[in-house]
Design a protein around this motif. Structure first.
Motif, mmCIF file in Angstrom:
data_model
loop_
_atom_site.group_PDB
_atom_site.id
_atom_site.type_symbol
_atom_site.label_atom_id
_atom_site.label_comp_id
_atom_site.label_asym_id
_atom_site.label_seq_id
_atom_site.Cartn_x
_atom_site.Cartn_y
_atom_site.Cartn_z
ATOM 1 N N ARG A 38 1.764 -11.922 2.768
ATOM 2 C CA ARG A 38 3.064 -12.073 2.103
ATOM 3 C C ARG A 38 3.962 -10.870 2.375
ATOM 4 O O ARG A 38 5.156 -11.016 2.637
ATOM 5 C CB ARG A 38 2.878 -12.279 0.596
ATOM 6 C CG ARG A 38 2.241 -13.610 0.232
ATOM 7 C CD ARG A 38 2.465 -13.948 -1.220
ATOM 8 N NE ARG A 38 1.873 -12.988 -2.126
ATOM 9 C CZ ARG A 38 0.617 -13.076 -2.594
ATOM 10 N NH1 ARG A 38 -0.170 -14.068 -2.209
ATOM 11 N NH2 ARG A 38 0.157 -12.185 -3.442
ATOM 12 N N LEU A 39 3.375 -9.667 2.310
ATOM 13 C CA LEU A 39 4.161 -8.463 2.598
ATOM 14 C C LEU A 39 4.687 -8.488 4.030
ATOM 15 O O LEU A 39 5.850 -8.169 4.292
ATOM 16 C CB LEU A 39 3.296 -7.218 2.393
ATOM 17 C CG LEU A 39 3.051 -6.779 0.955
ATOM 18 C CD1 LEU A 39 2.004 -5.682 0.912
ATOM 19 C CD2 LEU A 39 4.328 -6.307 0.304
ATOM 20 N N GLY A 40 3.818 -8.890 4.959
ATOM 21 C CA GLY A 40 4.229 -8.959 6.354
ATOM 22 C C GLY A 40 5.368 -9.938 6.562
ATOM 23 O O GLY A 40 6.328 -9.655 7.287
ATOM 24 N N GLY B 203 10.612 5.712 12.212
ATOM 25 C CA GLY B 203 9.586 6.602 12.739
ATOM 26 C C GLY B 203 8.197 5.989 12.732
ATOM 27 O O GLY B 203 7.203 6.680 12.977
ATOM 28 N N VAL B 204 8.099 4.685 12.453
ATOM 29 C CA VAL B 204 6.826 3.964 12.487
ATOM 30 C C VAL B 204 6.728 3.262 13.836
ATOM 31 O O VAL B 204 7.714 2.695 14.325
ATOM 32 C CB VAL B 204 6.752 2.924 11.347
ATOM 33 C CG1 VAL B 204 5.449 2.136 11.406
ATOM 34 C CG2 VAL B 204 6.891 3.616 9.994
ATOM 35 N N SER B 205 5.554 3.284 14.463
ATOM 36 C CA SER B 205 5.421 2.720 15.796
ATOM 37 C C SER B 205 5.671 1.214 15.805
ATOM 38 O O SER B 205 5.402 0.512 14.827
ATOM 39 C CB SER B 205 4.028 3.000 16.366
ATOM 40 O OG SER B 205 3.059 2.188 15.744
ATOM 41 N N ARG C 31 1.784 -5.262 13.643
ATOM 42 C CA ARG C 31 0.523 -5.591 12.949
ATOM 43 C C ARG C 31 0.771 -5.878 11.476
ATOM 44 O O ARG C 31 0.189 -6.800 10.907
ATOM 45 C CB ARG C 31 -0.491 -4.460 13.108
ATOM 46 C CG ARG C 31 -1.099 -4.364 14.497
ATOM 47 C CD ARG C 31 -2.357 -3.532 14.514
ATOM 48 N NE ARG C 31 -2.121 -2.153 14.125
ATOM 49 C CZ ARG C 31 -1.772 -1.198 14.972
ATOM 50 N NH1 ARG C 31 -1.602 -1.464 16.257
ATOM 51 N NH2 ARG C 31 -1.590 0.042 14.545
ATOM 52 N N VAL C 32 1.640 -5.092 10.854
ATOM 53 C CA VAL C 32 1.953 -5.313 9.441
ATOM 54 C C VAL C 32 2.638 -6.659 9.257
ATOM 55 O O VAL C 32 2.290 -7.433 8.358
ATOM 56 C CB VAL C 32 2.832 -4.166 8.890
ATOM 57 C CG1 VAL C 32 3.358 -4.514 7.500
ATOM 58 C CG2 VAL C 32 2.036 -2.864 8.830
ATOM 59 N N GLU C 33 3.614 -6.960 10.098
ATOM 60 C CA GLU C 33 4.338 -8.224 9.974
ATOM 61 C C GLU C 33 3.421 -9.426 10.150
ATOM 62 O O GLU C 33 3.634 -10.481 9.537
ATOM 63 C CB GLU C 33 5.472 -8.284 10.991
ATOM 64 C CG GLU C 33 6.644 -7.381 10.659
ATOM 65 C CD GLU C 33 7.849 -7.609 11.553
ATOM 66 O OE1 GLU C 33 8.909 -7.029 11.259
ATOM 67 O OE2 GLU C 33 7.736 -8.359 12.536
ATOM 68 N N ARG C 34 2.387 -9.304 10.982
ATOM 69 C CA ARG C 34 1.450 -10.410 11.198
ATOM 70 C C ARG C 34 0.356 -10.463 10.142
ATOM 71 O O ARG C 34 -0.506 -11.337 10.182
ATOM 72 C CB ARG C 34 0.815 -10.302 12.588
ATOM 73 C CG ARG C 34 1.810 -10.477 13.732
ATOM 74 C CD ARG C 34 1.095 -10.724 15.059
ATOM 75 N NE ARG C 34 0.121 -9.674 15.353
ATOM 76 C CZ ARG C 34 0.377 -8.602 16.093
ATOM 77 N NH1 ARG C 34 1.591 -8.410 16.592
ATOM 78 N NH2 ARG C 34 -0.565 -7.717 16.351
ATOM 79 N N LEU D 280 4.725 1.443 3.460
ATOM 80 C CA LEU D 280 5.632 0.454 2.868
ATOM 81 C C LEU D 280 6.942 1.083 2.429
ATOM 82 O O LEU D 280 8.015 0.490 2.606
ATOM 83 C CB LEU D 280 4.960 -0.233 1.678
ATOM 84 C CG LEU D 280 3.915 -1.294 2.010
ATOM 85 C CD1 LEU D 280 3.304 -1.840 0.718
ATOM 86 C CD2 LEU D 280 4.512 -2.423 2.832
ATOM 87 N N VAL D 281 6.878 2.262 1.842
ATOM 88 C CA VAL D 281 8.107 2.940 1.418
ATOM 89 C C VAL D 281 8.986 3.245 2.626
ATOM 90 O O VAL D 281 10.204 3.030 2.608
ATOM 91 C CB VAL D 281 7.785 4.222 0.629
ATOM 92 C CG1 VAL D 281 9.019 5.110 0.497
ATOM 93 C CG2 VAL D 281 7.258 3.870 -0.756
ATOM 94 N N ARG D 282 8.386 3.728 3.710
ATOM 95 C CA ARG D 282 9.173 4.071 4.896
ATOM 96 C C ARG D 282 9.792 2.826 5.527
ATOM 97 O O ARG D 282 10.984 2.805 5.853
ATOM 98 C CB ARG D 282 8.291 4.812 5.913
ATOM 99 C CG ARG D 282 9.041 5.275 7.128
ATOM 100 C CD ARG D 282 8.233 6.266 7.925
ATOM 101 N NE ARG D 282 8.308 7.584 7.316
ATOM 102 C CZ ARG D 282 9.282 8.462 7.534
ATOM 103 N NH1 ARG D 282 10.281 8.146 8.320
ATOM 104 N NH2 ARG D 282 9.281 9.633 6.955
ATOM 105 N N LEU D 283 9.004 1.759 5.677
ATOM 106 C CA LEU D 283 9.536 0.528 6.262
ATOM 107 C C LEU D 283 10.567 -0.124 5.338
ATOM 108 O O LEU D 283 11.623 -0.566 5.785
ATOM 109 C CB LEU D 283 8.397 -0.458 6.548
ATOM 110 C CG LEU D 283 7.453 -0.089 7.686
ATOM 111 C CD1 LEU D 283 6.318 -1.102 7.783
ATOM 112 C CD2 LEU D 283 8.195 0.005 9.005
#
Length: 202
Positions: free
Chosen positions: A15-17, A39-41, A47-50, A60-63
């Motif tokens: 769900r987060l992704g 600044g996140v690769s 990978r997070v989105e999937r 999560l805070v940075r994104l």
């Protein structure tokens, strides 16, 4: 402390992704564009989105701040449900890196100018959060409800005990540390300096 413990990590990761990807597309950002902003690769964002990676609170805070979304907006399942958030309906999330447990106390999506979050930080744990570059400063207060908490803002270390409340204008990195042998429970109250809480509150 009656925080829920039966959180489905895999389902929440998916769900987060999905929410992060939808927000990125709404912002008309490519993976490379969001990577440059935060600044996140690119590979990590993908990978997070999937739903293939369990993102930490720091990630999560940075994104989220790079997309104009608060951590509450990413985690809350009941946004816009109304002005009353019963405890059993409040979104709860555990940071896989530190074990930090976060509860969205405030009803989300009501247009309120502030937000309340309840946190339990395990013994010996530390959480470091850093918003994406360019995020606006926020008024933030930390109110220790039970235990002892060390808050580091810039070069300044603030040791806090039960009942203590620390106010700060927050921009950039902040660290929370529990040096004790018991959990510490505290409330985080966030507000925009201009009076209206933006979606990129951490």
């Amino acid at each position: 402390m009656d925080f829920a413990a039966d959180i489905s990590d895999d389902a929440l990761d998916r769900r987060l992704g999905a929410r992060l990807k939808a927000a990125r597309l709404r912002a008309e950002l490519t993976l490379d564009g969001l990577a440059k902003r935060t600044g996140v690769s690119r590979a990590m964002i993908s990978r997070v989105e999937r739903g293939e990676s369990s993102p930490t609170a720091a990630l999560l805070v940075r994104l989220g701040s790079g997309l104009g979304l608060s951590l509450s907006a990413l985690l809350d399942e009941s946004a816009g449900a109304g002005p009353l958030a019963r405890r059993g309906d409040q979104a709860v999330w555990r940071d896989p890196a530190s074990g930090y447990l976060r509860r969205n106390v405030s009803p989300y999506g009501t247009g309120s100018g502030f937000e309340i979050v309840e946190v339990v930080l395990p013994p010996g744990a530390q959480v470091e959060l850093d918003s994406a570059a360019g995020s606006p400063a926020l008024d933030q207060q930390i109110w220790v409800l039970d235990g002892a908490l060390e808050v580091t803002l810039g070069e300044t270390v603030h040791p806090l005990s039960t009942g203590d409340c620390l106010q700060m204008h927050l921009r950039g990195r902040i660290a929370y540390r529990n040096r004790s042998a018991t959990p510490v429970r505290y409330a985080v109250i966030l507000a925009a300096r201009g009076g209206s809480l933006p979606d990129n509150a951490a």
